[in-house]
Write an enzyme that holds these catalytic residues in place. Structure first.
Site, PDB file in Angstrom:
ATOM      1  N   HIS A 114       1.007  -1.429   0.081  1.00 24.96           N
ATOM      2  CA  HIS A 114      -0.107   0.279   0.363  1.00 24.96           C
ATOM      3  C   HIS A 114       1.283   1.483  -0.002  1.00 24.96           C
ATOM      4  O   HIS A 114       0.382   2.074  -0.038  1.00 24.96           O
ATOM      5  CB  HIS A 114      -1.437  -0.106   1.127  1.00 24.96           C
ATOM      6  CG  HIS A 114      -2.331  -0.976   1.276  1.00 24.96           C
ATOM      7  ND1 HIS A 114      -2.629  -1.343   0.191  1.00 24.96           N
ATOM      8  CD2 HIS A 114      -2.557  -2.073   1.935  1.00 24.96           C
ATOM      9  CE1 HIS A 114      -4.204  -2.313   0.563  1.00 24.96           C
ATOM     10  NE2 HIS A 114      -3.121  -2.887   1.231  1.00 24.96           N
ATOM     11  N   GLU A 168      -4.533 -11.467   8.493  1.00 27.23           N
ATOM     12  CA  GLU A 168      -5.371 -11.195   8.656  1.00 27.23           C
ATOM     13  C   GLU A 168      -7.100 -11.248   7.840  1.00 27.23           C
ATOM     14  O   GLU A 168      -7.786 -10.623   6.992  1.00 27.23           O
ATOM     15  CB  GLU A 168      -4.624  -9.501   7.576  1.00 27.23           C
ATOM     16  CG  GLU A 168      -4.117  -9.921   6.144  1.00 27.23           C
ATOM     17  CD  GLU A 168      -3.708  -8.963   5.624  1.00 27.23           C
ATOM     18  OE1 GLU A 168      -3.117  -8.213   6.059  1.00 27.23           O
ATOM     19  OE2 GLU A 168      -2.871  -9.574   4.267  1.00 27.23           O
ATOM     20  N   ASP A 179      -7.322  -5.088   7.855  1.00 24.71           N
ATOM     21  CA  ASP A 179      -8.087  -6.204   7.502  1.00 24.71           C
ATOM     22  C   ASP A 179      -8.578  -7.732   7.896  1.00 24.71           C
ATOM     23  O   ASP A 179      -9.282  -8.006   7.212  1.00 24.71           O
ATOM     24  CB  ASP A 179      -7.003  -6.719   6.782  1.00 24.71           C
ATOM     25  CG  ASP A 179      -6.680  -5.620   5.164  1.00 24.71           C
ATOM     26  OD1 ASP A 179      -8.237  -4.590   4.595  1.00 24.71           O
ATOM     27  OD2 ASP A 179      -5.973  -5.622   4.639  1.00 24.71           O
TER      28      ASP A 179
END
Length: 225
Positions: free
Chosen positions: A37, A128, A154
């Protein structure tokens, strides 16, 4: 089990080598570079590694074997792999990250070889997803996996919970830590929230306290009042 001088780490999302070189890291045990990300490409890792004064772990963009090989070729201390959803996926990661006969990763004239990078980089599987949580004991027991790393944001989405401080997510993080301890591997997590800091297990081997983005914002507030 590998240990770090301090469990606290900083998650890098956007700063470059010049900023990292100027950043005091006396109270950090490691750095995490976010290829998933963050703004980074694999080609950015070498510059960061040249100025880093603590071990660097890269959060890979995916579990793709070719991508993981390129990341490890830079000489990072290890990879944190997102989105693991089952024991079978974790087994595939071991194959991608380890050299034969343990795995199928290829060797070559890489930066890691040239600068004497880690002979056996760490492999941390991110927990996650609900699937990874279901298989957490088996993943922790898998030869070639060095640790489990909780992604609480997440994970809260995968479990259908309202956020990372929800009781079910906090309990899941404790379950991950227990599985890691039972099998002698590292236990880590991302935080980014002081309330979450207090809820996560206190004896984590790795805790990404916050990001460079927060550091810049808090620093601006401190300077300008």
């Amino acid at each position: 089990m590998t240990s770090f001088a301090d469990p606290r780490g900083l998650w890098l999302c956007l700063i470059g080598p010049d900023a990292l070189e100027a950043l005091p890291t006396d109270h950090l045990g490691w750095l995490g570079v976010d290829l998933q990300h963050g703004r980074y490409e694999v080609s950015d890792l070498a510059g960061l590694l040249r100025v880093a004064r603590v071990p660097v772990l890269a959060r890979a963009a995916s579990g793709d074997a070719a991508h993981l090989a390129r990341v490890l070729d830079t000489g990072v201390a290890g990879v944190i792999v997102p989105g693991v959803s089952s024991l079978a996926e974790a087994q595939g990661l071991v194959g991608a990250v380890r050299f034969p006969p343990e795995g199928r990763r290829s060797t070559g004239l890489t930066r890691s070889v040239l600068v004497g990078g880690p002979g056996r980089p760490l492999l941390l599987a991110m927990v996650e997803t609900a699937g990874a949580l279901d298989d957490v004991g088996a993943i922790a027991a898998l030869d070639g996996v060095d640790g489990l790393f909780v992604g609480p944001y997440d994970l809260s989405l995968s479990l259908g919970r309202p956020g990372p401080t929800d009781a079910a997510v906090v309990a899941a993080a404790a379950r991950v830590r227990e599985a890691a301890r039972a099998h002698g591997v590292l236990a880590g997590a991302f935080s980014g929230d002081r309330a979450l800091d207090a809820l996560l297990p206190a004896d984590l081997d790795l805790l990404a306290v916050d990001t460079d983005v927060t550091l810049l914002r808090v620093g601006m507030d401190a300077v300008l009042g």
